[in-house]
Write a protein that holds these residues in place. Structure first.
Motif, PDB file in Angstrom:
ATOM      1  N   VAL A 272      12.713   1.298 -67.809  1.00  0.00           N
ATOM      2  CA  VAL A 272      11.328   1.916 -66.943  1.00  0.00           C
ATOM      3  C   VAL A 272      10.173   1.754 -68.485  1.00  0.00           C
ATOM      4  O   VAL A 272      10.826   1.588 -69.528  1.00  0.00           O
ATOM      5  CB  VAL A 272      12.118   3.507 -67.258  1.00  0.00           C
ATOM      6  CG1 VAL A 272      10.639   4.646 -67.029  1.00  0.00           C
ATOM      7  CG2 VAL A 272      12.887   3.464 -66.294  1.00  0.00           C
ATOM      8  N   LEU A 273       9.290   1.735 -67.658  1.00  0.00           N
ATOM      9  CA  LEU A 273       8.137   1.214 -68.164  1.00  0.00           C
ATOM     10  C   LEU A 273       7.258   2.619 -68.254  1.00  0.00           C
ATOM     11  O   LEU A 273       6.358   3.123 -67.203  1.00  0.00           O
ATOM     12  CB  LEU A 273       6.846   0.252 -67.473  1.00  0.00           C
ATOM     13  CG  LEU A 273       7.541  -1.183 -68.247  1.00  0.00           C
ATOM     14  CD1 LEU A 273       7.047  -1.660 -67.832  1.00  0.00           C
ATOM     15  CD2 LEU A 273       8.092  -1.163 -69.651  1.00  0.00           C
ATOM     16  N   ASP A 274       7.065   4.053 -68.746  1.00  0.00           N
ATOM     17  CA  ASP A 274       6.149   5.729 -68.365  1.00  0.00           C
ATOM     18  C   ASP A 274       5.364   4.837 -69.473  1.00  0.00           C
ATOM     19  O   ASP A 274       4.884   4.589 -70.702  1.00  0.00           O
ATOM     20  CB  ASP A 274       7.519   6.657 -69.481  1.00  0.00           C
ATOM     21  CG  ASP A 274       6.980   7.580 -68.387  1.00  0.00           C
ATOM     22  OD1 ASP A 274       5.150   7.587 -68.579  1.00  0.00           O
ATOM     23  OD2 ASP A 274       7.057   8.749 -69.739  1.00  0.00           O
ATOM     24  N   GLU A 275       3.951   5.732 -68.386  1.00  0.00           N
ATOM     25  CA  GLU A 275       2.655   5.005 -69.113  1.00  0.00           C
ATOM     26  C   GLU A 275       2.313   3.659 -69.508  1.00  0.00           C
ATOM     27  O   GLU A 275       1.325   3.537 -69.712  1.00  0.00           O
ATOM     28  CB  GLU A 275       2.207   6.036 -70.653  1.00  0.00           C
ATOM     29  CG  GLU A 275       2.244   7.391 -70.342  1.00  0.00           C
ATOM     30  CD  GLU A 275       1.196   7.908 -69.789  1.00  0.00           C
ATOM     31  OE1 GLU A 275       0.077   7.721 -69.271  1.00  0.00           O
ATOM     32  OE2 GLU A 275       1.483   9.501 -69.063  1.00  0.00           O
ATOM     33  N   ALA A 276       2.943   3.057 -67.946  1.00  0.00           N
ATOM     34  CA  ALA A 276       3.104   1.552 -68.085  1.00  0.00           C
ATOM     35  C   ALA A 276       1.185   0.714 -67.969  1.00  0.00           C
ATOM     36  O   ALA A 276       1.022   0.146 -68.793  1.00  0.00           O
ATOM     37  CB  ALA A 276       3.263   1.325 -66.047  1.00  0.00           C
ATOM     38  N   ASP A 277       0.300   1.823 -67.416  1.00  0.00           N
ATOM     39  CA  ASP A 277      -0.904   1.329 -67.603  1.00  0.00           C
ATOM     40  C   ASP A 277      -1.453   1.263 -68.817  1.00  0.00           C
ATOM     41  O   ASP A 277      -1.978   0.243 -69.464  1.00  0.00           O
ATOM     42  CB  ASP A 277      -2.185   2.715 -66.745  1.00  0.00           C
ATOM     43  CG  ASP A 277      -2.182   4.078 -67.148  1.00  0.00           C
ATOM     44  OD1 ASP A 277      -0.882   4.257 -67.524  1.00  0.00           O
ATOM     45  OD2 ASP A 277      -2.848   4.546 -67.495  1.00  0.00           O
TER      46      ASP A 277
ATOM     47  N   GLY B  89      -3.800  -3.526 -76.379  1.00  0.00           N
ATOM     48  CA  GLY B  89      -3.159  -2.517 -77.249  1.00  0.00           C
ATOM     49  C   GLY B  89      -1.129  -2.747 -77.578  1.00  0.00           C
ATOM     50  O   GLY B  89      -0.890  -2.890 -78.985  1.00  0.00           O
ATOM     51  N   PHE B  90      -0.863  -2.822 -76.300  1.00  0.00           N
ATOM     52  CA  PHE B  90       0.170  -3.152 -76.657  1.00  0.00           C
ATOM     53  C   PHE B  90       0.870  -4.965 -75.330  1.00  0.00           C
ATOM     54  O   PHE B  90       1.684  -4.490 -75.805  1.00  0.00           O
ATOM     55  CB  PHE B  90       0.601  -2.084 -75.627  1.00  0.00           C
ATOM     56  CG  PHE B  90       0.941  -0.418 -76.570  1.00  0.00           C
ATOM     57  CD1 PHE B  90       1.738  -0.568 -77.592  1.00  0.00           C
ATOM     58  CD2 PHE B  90      -0.015   0.075 -76.185  1.00  0.00           C
ATOM     59  CE1 PHE B  90       1.783   0.831 -78.360  1.00  0.00           C
ATOM     60  CE2 PHE B  90       0.061   1.837 -76.821  1.00  0.00           C
ATOM     61  CZ  PHE B  90       0.724   1.810 -78.102  1.00  0.00           C
ATOM     62  N   ALA B  91      -0.233  -4.956 -75.121  1.00  0.00           N
ATOM     63  CA  ALA B  91       0.649  -6.153 -74.329  1.00  0.00           C
ATOM     64  C   ALA B  91       1.718  -7.549 -75.063  1.00  0.00           C
ATOM     65  O   ALA B  91       2.392  -7.574 -74.409  1.00  0.00           O
ATOM     66  CB  ALA B  91      -0.765  -6.792 -73.448  1.00  0.00           C
ATOM     67  N   ASP B  92       1.022  -7.804 -76.294  1.00  0.00           N
ATOM     68  CA  ASP B  92       1.946  -9.077 -76.935  1.00  0.00           C
ATOM     69  C   ASP B  92       3.046  -8.145 -76.669  1.00  0.00           C
ATOM     70  O   ASP B  92       3.764  -9.339 -77.233  1.00  0.00           O
ATOM     71  CB  ASP B  92       1.141  -9.241 -78.498  1.00  0.00           C
ATOM     72  CG  ASP B  92      -0.106  -9.663 -77.971  1.00  0.00           C
ATOM     73  OD1 ASP B  92      -0.211 -10.344 -77.242  1.00  0.00           O
ATOM     74  OD2 ASP B  92      -1.034  -9.424 -78.820  1.00  0.00           O
TER      75      ASP B  92
END
Length: 187
Positions: A154-159, A165-168
């Motif tokens: 589950v990716l919560d607050e996926a955007d 900032g979190f992509a890597d």
């Protein structure tokens, strides 16, 4: 439609009713049946619309249906961008699991605090891990947790998780997961 129409375990129905969930919101009406059916889900809804319960209830239903063994493999992983959100979701997961017999082992892990107590909580595994990406990667690197048996992501607050900032970190987490898994993305 009412919450009692969902084919959730009676203990989860009781927890949902005790938390005031009687009539599902639109995001719950769409996500709960899809997740229980094993489908991937992408849901967009406003804050306060019940997104967390929309994935927590089917997640706990699935975890209860799995055979428990020791050490417990991580069945479900919920990733969130901040420690505050991780703590909030961890509280909801525990609250919804409160009536389950032989309830799931839930670990909430995030940065900004010592990793040692979190590593101790992960001893023997966990059924559900609620985490921020950076701390999760630290714990994987320390062999405190394995994600090889994961069934639900589950990716919560996926955007927010998908932004620069979190992509890597998210890419590194995804590389650790089995290819065959169910995924829910909520924003």
């Amino acid at each position: 439609m009412r919450f009692s129409d969902f084919p959730l375990l009676a203990e989860l129905q009781r927890a949902a009713a005790g938390s005031g969930y009687l009539t599902p919101t639109p995001v719950q009406a769409g996500a709960i049946p899809a997740l229980m059916h094993g489908s991937d889900v992408l849901a967009l809804a406003q804050t306060g619309s019940g997104k967390t319960a929309a994935y927590v209830l089917p997640l706990l239903h699935q975890v209860q249906a799995t055979q428990r063994r020791s050490p417990r493999p991580v069945h479900a992983l919920v990733l969130l961008p901040t420690r505050e959100l991780a703590m909030q979701v961890g509280t909801v997961v525990r609250d919804m699991a409160r009536f389950l017999r032989d309830g799931p082992k839930i670990a909430v892990v995030f940065g900004g605090v010592s990793a040692n107590p979190q590593m101790m909580r992960l001893r023997g595994g966990a059924d559900v891990v609620v985490a921020t990406p950076g701390r999760l990667l630290d714990l994987v690197a320390s062999n405190a947790v394995s994600l090889s048996a994961l069934r639900l992501l589950v990716l919560d607050e996926a955007d927010r998780l998908l932004d620069a900032g979190f992509a890597d970190e998210l890419e590194r987490v995804l590389a650790l997961l089995p290819d065959r898994r169910q995924t829910a993305m909520l924003s």
